[in-house]
Design a protein around this motif. Sequence first.
Motif, PDB file in Angstrom:
ATOM      1  N   SER A 107      39.360  35.883  32.897  1.00  0.00           N
ATOM      2  CA  SER A 107      40.314  36.406  32.013  1.00  0.00           C
ATOM      3  C   SER A 107      40.340  37.998  32.557  1.00  0.00           C
ATOM      4  O   SER A 107      39.575  38.612  33.219  1.00  0.00           O
ATOM      5  CB  SER A 107      39.626  36.468  30.834  1.00  0.00           C
ATOM      6  N   GLY A 108      41.585  38.566  31.883  1.00  0.00           N
ATOM      7  CA  GLY A 108      41.761  40.144  32.223  1.00  0.00           C
ATOM      8  C   GLY A 108      42.452  39.927  33.655  1.00  0.00           C
ATOM      9  O   GLY A 108      42.467  39.417  34.542  1.00  0.00           O
ATOM     10  N   PRO A 109      42.488  41.601  34.029  1.00  0.00           N
ATOM     11  CA  PRO A 109      43.236  41.787  35.380  1.00  0.00           C
ATOM     12  C   PRO A 109      42.072  41.500  36.562  1.00  0.00           C
ATOM     13  O   PRO A 109      40.843  41.619  36.100  1.00  0.00           O
ATOM     14  CB  PRO A 109      43.788  43.062  35.181  1.00  0.00           C
ATOM     15  N   PRO A 110      42.678  40.973  37.656  1.00  0.00           N
ATOM     16  CA  PRO A 110      41.730  40.624  38.884  1.00  0.00           C
ATOM     17  C   PRO A 110      40.566  42.005  39.105  1.00  0.00           C
ATOM     18  O   PRO A 110      39.733  41.691  39.671  1.00  0.00           O
ATOM     19  CB  PRO A 110      42.477  40.377  39.649  1.00  0.00           C
ATOM     20  N   SER A 111      41.179  43.406  38.644  1.00  0.00           N
ATOM     21  CA  SER A 111      40.456  44.560  39.040  1.00  0.00           C
ATOM     22  C   SER A 111      39.278  44.542  38.319  1.00  0.00           C
ATOM     23  O   SER A 111      38.385  45.414  38.522  1.00  0.00           O
ATOM     24  CB  SER A 111      41.441  45.770  39.041  1.00  0.00           C
ATOM     25  N   SER A 112      39.343  43.736  37.030  1.00  0.00           N
ATOM     26  CA  SER A 112      38.103  43.834  36.371  1.00  0.00           C
ATOM     27  C   SER A 112      36.929  42.691  36.498  1.00  0.00           C
ATOM     28  O   SER A 112      35.951  42.783  36.011  1.00  0.00           O
ATOM     29  CB  SER A 112      38.721  43.750  34.811  1.00  0.00           C
ATOM     30  N   TRP A 113      37.482  41.920  37.317  1.00  0.00           N
ATOM     31  CA  TRP A 113      36.407  40.755  37.753  1.00  0.00           C
ATOM     32  C   TRP A 113      35.207  41.227  37.966  1.00  0.00           C
ATOM     33  O   TRP A 113      34.048  40.333  37.891  1.00  0.00           O
ATOM     34  CB  TRP A 113      36.973  39.589  38.339  1.00  0.00           C
ATOM     35  N   ILE A 114      35.026  42.120  38.978  1.00  0.00           N
ATOM     36  CA  ILE A 114      33.944  42.382  40.007  1.00  0.00           C
ATOM     37  C   ILE A 114      32.551  42.225  39.437  1.00  0.00           C
ATOM     38  O   ILE A 114      31.637  41.512  39.915  1.00  0.00           O
ATOM     39  CB  ILE A 114      34.129  43.474  40.878  1.00  0.00           C
ATOM     40  N   THR A 115      32.364  42.647  38.020  1.00  0.00           N
ATOM     41  CA  THR A 115      31.292  43.061  37.416  1.00  0.00           C
ATOM     42  C   THR A 115      30.933  41.748  36.664  1.00  0.00           C
ATOM     43  O   THR A 115      29.696  41.510  36.144  1.00  0.00           O
ATOM     44  CB  THR A 115      31.490  44.090  36.487  1.00  0.00           C
ATOM     45  N   ARG A 116      31.980  40.319  36.691  1.00  0.00           N
ATOM     46  CA  ARG A 116      31.506  39.119  36.001  1.00  0.00           C
ATOM     47  C   ARG A 116      31.190  38.235  37.028  1.00  0.00           C
ATOM     48  O   ARG A 116      30.988  37.082  36.612  1.00  0.00           O
ATOM     49  CB  ARG A 116      32.587  38.799  35.215  1.00  0.00           C
TER      50      ARG A 116
END
Length: 130
Positions: A107-116
């Motif tokens: 979920s959310g923009p791909p730029s936000s995925w790294i921490t998950r």
Amino acid sequence: QVPMVESGGGLAQAGGSLRLSCTGSGLRLGDYAMAWFRQVPDKGGREGVAGISWHGGNKAYADSVEGRFKVSKDNTKNTLYLQMDNLEPADTGIYFCAAGEQGGYCSGPPSSWITRFGTWGQGTQVTVSS
């Protein structure tokens, strides 16, 4: 032991295609949100490229690859795929698959995925020539 192993990288010409694979080893990929990231030369960090929910019903893509890349997985083979068509030189980089939350979504923009995403493969190099 590396939990996932990527393959399929290599050299392609602009406009060509490659298919990356990521096979789980000791990790059942079908239980997790999965994503592809890439590390681009001269840029810091890894950027999210494509992601798929644990059940495969939800997919998401970075704007830069939308319509050209397709993420999928085959749970019977415990393998995640990234079909890359109409490649561009800007797609050059090291591609990593990563596992996120069990039973999760991208979920959310791909730029936000790294921490998950906390479990990573070793990466495979993709080079696109003009």
